[in-house]
Scaffold this motif. Structure first.
Motif, PDB file in Angstrom:
ATOM      1  N   GLY B  28       0.793  -1.224   0.000  1.00 25.32           N
ATOM      2  CA  GLY B  28       0.000   0.000   0.000  1.00 25.32           C
ATOM      3  C   GLY B  28       0.822   1.269   0.000  1.00 25.32           C
ATOM      4  O   GLY B  28       0.293   2.361  -0.273  1.00 25.32           O
ATOM      5  N   HIS B  29       2.106   1.161   0.314  1.00 28.68           N
ATOM      6  CA  HIS B  29       2.958   2.346   0.274  1.00 28.68           C
ATOM      7  C   HIS B  29       3.283   2.699  -1.175  1.00 28.68           C
ATOM      8  O   HIS B  29       3.570   1.815  -1.993  1.00 28.68           O
ATOM      9  N   ASP B  30       3.239   4.002  -1.478  1.00 28.22           N
ATOM     10  CA  ASP B  30       3.446   4.406  -2.859  1.00 28.22           C
ATOM     11  C   ASP B  30       4.808   5.041  -3.132  1.00 28.22           C
ATOM     12  O   ASP B  30       5.102   5.424  -4.257  1.00 28.22           O
ATOM     13  N   TYR B  31       5.621   5.185  -2.073  1.00 28.34           N
ATOM     14  CA  TYR B  31       6.973   5.697  -2.260  1.00 28.34           C
ATOM     15  C   TYR B  31       7.978   4.651  -1.778  1.00 28.34           C
ATOM     16  O   TYR B  31       7.777   4.021  -0.738  1.00 28.34           O
ATOM     17  N   LEU B  32       9.070   4.526  -2.541  1.00 32.47           N
ATOM     18  CA  LEU B  32      10.146   3.625  -2.149  1.00 32.47           C
ATOM     19  C   LEU B  32      11.473   4.347  -2.300  1.00 32.47           C
ATOM     20  O   LEU B  32      11.709   5.031  -3.307  1.00 32.47           O
ATOM     21  N   PHE B  33      12.325   4.209  -1.290  1.00 27.16           N
ATOM     22  CA  PHE B  33      13.594   4.924  -1.235  1.00 27.16           C
ATOM     23  C   PHE B  33      14.737   3.925  -1.049  1.00 27.16           C
ATOM     24  O   PHE B  33      14.605   2.960  -0.303  1.00 27.16           O
ATOM     25  N   TRP B  34      15.864   4.202  -1.690  1.00 33.12           N
ATOM     26  CA  TRP B  34      17.105   3.461  -1.455  1.00 33.12           C
ATOM     27  C   TRP B  34      18.130   4.410  -0.841  1.00 33.12           C
ATOM     28  O   TRP B  34      18.374   5.502  -1.371  1.00 33.12           O
ATOM     29  N   TYR B  35      18.722   3.978   0.286  1.00 33.29           N
ATOM     30  CA  TYR B  35      19.733   4.759   0.991  1.00 33.29           C
ATOM     31  C   TYR B  35      21.013   3.940   1.131  1.00 33.29           C
ATOM     32  O   TYR B  35      20.984   2.713   1.118  1.00 33.29           O
ATOM     33  N   ARG B  36      22.097   4.665   1.337  1.00 33.90           N
ATOM     34  CA  ARG B  36      23.364   4.024   1.669  1.00 33.90           C
ATOM     35  C   ARG B  36      23.890   4.675   2.954  1.00 33.90           C
ATOM     36  O   ARG B  36      23.872   5.912   3.080  1.00 33.90           O
ATOM     37  N   GLN B  37      24.326   3.856   3.901  1.00 37.58           N
ATOM     38  CA  GLN B  37      24.866   4.381   5.155  1.00 37.58           C
ATOM     39  C   GLN B  37      26.368   4.179   5.203  1.00 37.58           C
ATOM     40  O   GLN B  37      26.859   3.053   5.067  1.00 37.58           O
ATOM     41  N   THR B  38      27.091   5.268   5.406  1.00 41.34           N
ATOM     42  CA  THR B  38      28.529   5.216   5.623  1.00 41.34           C
ATOM     43  C   THR B  38      28.867   6.028   6.854  1.00 41.34           C
ATOM     44  O   THR B  38      28.081   6.882   7.284  1.00 41.34           O
ATOM     45  N   MET B  39      30.030   5.764   7.420  1.00 43.81           N
ATOM     46  CA  MET B  39      30.437   6.492   8.621  1.00 43.81           C
ATOM     47  C   MET B  39      30.586   7.982   8.331  1.00 43.81           C
ATOM     48  O   MET B  39      30.208   8.829   9.137  1.00 43.81           O
ATOM     49  N   MET B  40      31.148   8.284   7.180  1.00 43.32           N
ATOM     50  CA  MET B  40      31.464   9.680   6.881  1.00 43.32           C
ATOM     51  C   MET B  40      30.221  10.504   6.558  1.00 43.32           C
ATOM     52  O   MET B  40      30.127  11.652   6.974  1.00 43.32           O
ATOM     53  N   ARG B  41      29.291   9.915   5.824  1.00 41.75           N
ATOM     54  CA  ARG B  41      28.188  10.716   5.300  1.00 41.75           C
ATOM     55  C   ARG B  41      26.826  10.354   5.887  1.00 41.75           C
ATOM     56  O   ARG B  41      25.817  10.953   5.522  1.00 41.75           O
ATOM     57  N   GLY B  42      26.819   9.384   6.803  1.00 38.11           N
ATOM     58  CA  GLY B  42      25.546   8.993   7.398  1.00 38.11           C
ATOM     59  C   GLY B  42      24.647   8.328   6.386  1.00 38.11           C
ATOM     60  O   GLY B  42      25.100   7.531   5.568  1.00 38.11           O
ATOM     61  N   LEU B  43      23.369   8.663   6.396  1.00 33.26           N
ATOM     62  CA  LEU B  43      22.393   8.084   5.483  1.00 33.26           C
ATOM     63  C   LEU B  43      22.238   8.969   4.250  1.00 33.26           C
ATOM     64  O   LEU B  43      21.763  10.089   4.350  1.00 33.26           O
ATOM     65  N   GLU B  44      22.636   8.438   3.125  1.00 31.35           N
ATOM     66  CA  GLU B  44      22.525   9.180   1.863  1.00 31.35           C
ATOM     67  C   GLU B  44      21.404   8.598   1.019  1.00 31.35           C
ATOM     68  O   GLU B  44      21.361   7.387   0.806  1.00 31.35           O
ATOM     69  N   LEU B  45      20.546   9.456   0.504  1.00 34.38           N
ATOM     70  CA  LEU B  45      19.501   9.004  -0.412  1.00 34.38           C
ATOM     71  C   LEU B  45      20.112   8.769  -1.790  1.00 34.38           C
ATOM     72  O   LEU B  45      20.755   9.641  -2.348  1.00 34.38           O
ATOM     73  N   LEU B  46      19.883   7.581  -2.319  1.00 40.84           N
ATOM     74  CA  LEU B  46      20.405   7.256  -3.649  1.00 40.84           C
ATOM     75  C   LEU B  46      19.370   7.546  -4.722  1.00 40.84           C
ATOM     76  O   LEU B  46      19.658   8.210  -5.727  1.00 40.84           O
ATOM     77  N   ILE B  47      18.148   7.041  -4.530  1.00 38.65           N
ATOM     78  CA  ILE B  47      17.092   7.178  -5.532  1.00 38.65           C
ATOM     79  C   ILE B  47      15.761   6.936  -4.845  1.00 38.65           C
ATOM     80  O   ILE B  47      15.713   6.249  -3.820  1.00 38.65           O
ATOM     81  N   TYR B  48      14.683   7.533  -5.381  1.00 38.56           N
ATOM     82  CA  TYR B  48      13.380   7.155  -4.880  1.00 38.56           C
ATOM     83  C   TYR B  48      12.347   7.074  -6.000  1.00 38.56           C
ATOM     84  O   TYR B  48      12.501   7.703  -7.045  1.00 38.56           O
ATOM     85  N   PHE B  49      11.341   6.254  -5.751  1.00 36.40           N
ATOM     86  CA  PHE B  49      10.282   5.970  -6.716  1.00 36.40           C
ATOM     87  C   PHE B  49       8.928   6.395  -6.148  1.00 36.40           C
ATOM     88  O   PHE B  49       8.709   6.339  -4.942  1.00 36.40           O
TER      89      PHE B  49
END
Lengths: 112, 116
Positions: B28-49
């Motif tokens: 039922g959710h209409d948004y999907l997000f991909w993130y990458r977590q690194t020590m230096m940059r924390g949670l980075e958004l890669l792409i979303y639909f």
């Protein structure tokens, strides 16, 4: 270009005392702010949020304060408990935007 | 609800190999997000639909990364060829964004990727 910054990578607090986690932002268009909590080997989970029309929001032991003029928000945990030991992420979004911008996270350790 | 499901939970591969990470969002959710977590940059958004359509891929680091969402219940993030600097934890998140409201995202448990 880090729009949301958590300048303290780690914080250690004694059980029962107050934990204060800080977050600064640079984008004046941000109008909604969230805190997420993350345990090891798990995904972040939503903790508490605040809209820019408020300067304080409270939920049990957790309170978030927003200072728009300073572009600063903080999360207060009182009293701190061992189960609060986790990484805390600050996040922000612009009005109507689907994207959240996250900070680097602060690792909170509560010592018995 | 089972929450957001990601597989595999851990992936170890050698440099140059193709890696595919998988995500099943909350029904039922209409948004999907991909993130990458690194020590230096924390949670980075890669792409979303939104409704299976890519909306913003400005966070994808380079052409080696690609993401697809063939239907409302499945998405993949592919890295080809993989490099050691891609080693990180990759999270998938989903949300139901109310009109005029605010976005609370629900995260999966993540995939820890190690590229040797």
């Amino acid at each position: 270009d880090q729009q949301v910054k958590q300048n303290s990578p780690s914080l250690s607090v004694q059980e029962g005392r107050i934990s204060i986690l800080n977050c600064d932002y640079t984008n004046s268009m941000f109008d909604y702010f969230l805190w997420y909590k993350k345990y090891p080997a798990e995904g972040p989970t939503f903790l508490i949020s605040i809209s820019s029309i408020k300067d304080k929001n409270e939920d049990g032991r957790f309170t978030v304060f927003l200072n728009k003029s300073a572009k600063h928000l903080s999360l207060h945990i009182v009293p701190s408990q061992p189960g609060d030991s986790a990484v805390y992420f600050c996040a922000a979004s612009e009005k109507g935007a689907q994207k959240l911008v996250f900070g680097q996270g602060t690792r909170l350790t509560i010592n018995p | 609800d089972a929450g957001v499901i990601q597989s595999p939970r851990h992936e170890v591969t050698e440099m140059g190999q193709e890696v595919t990470l998988r995500c099943k969002p909350i029904s039922g959710h209409d948004y999907l997000f991909w993130y990458r977590q690194t020590m230096m940059r924390g949670l980075e958004l890669l792409i979303y639909f939104n409704n299976n359509v890519p909306i913003d891929d400005s966070g994808m680091p380079e052409d080696r990364f690609s993401a697809k969402m063939p239907n409302a219940s499945f998405s993949t993030l592919k890295i080809q060829p993989s490099e050691p600097r891609d080693s990180a934890v990759y999270f998938c998140a989903s949300s139901l964004f109310p009109a005029g409201g605010y976005n609370e995202q629900f995260f999966g448990p993540g995939t820890r990727l190690t590229v040797l």
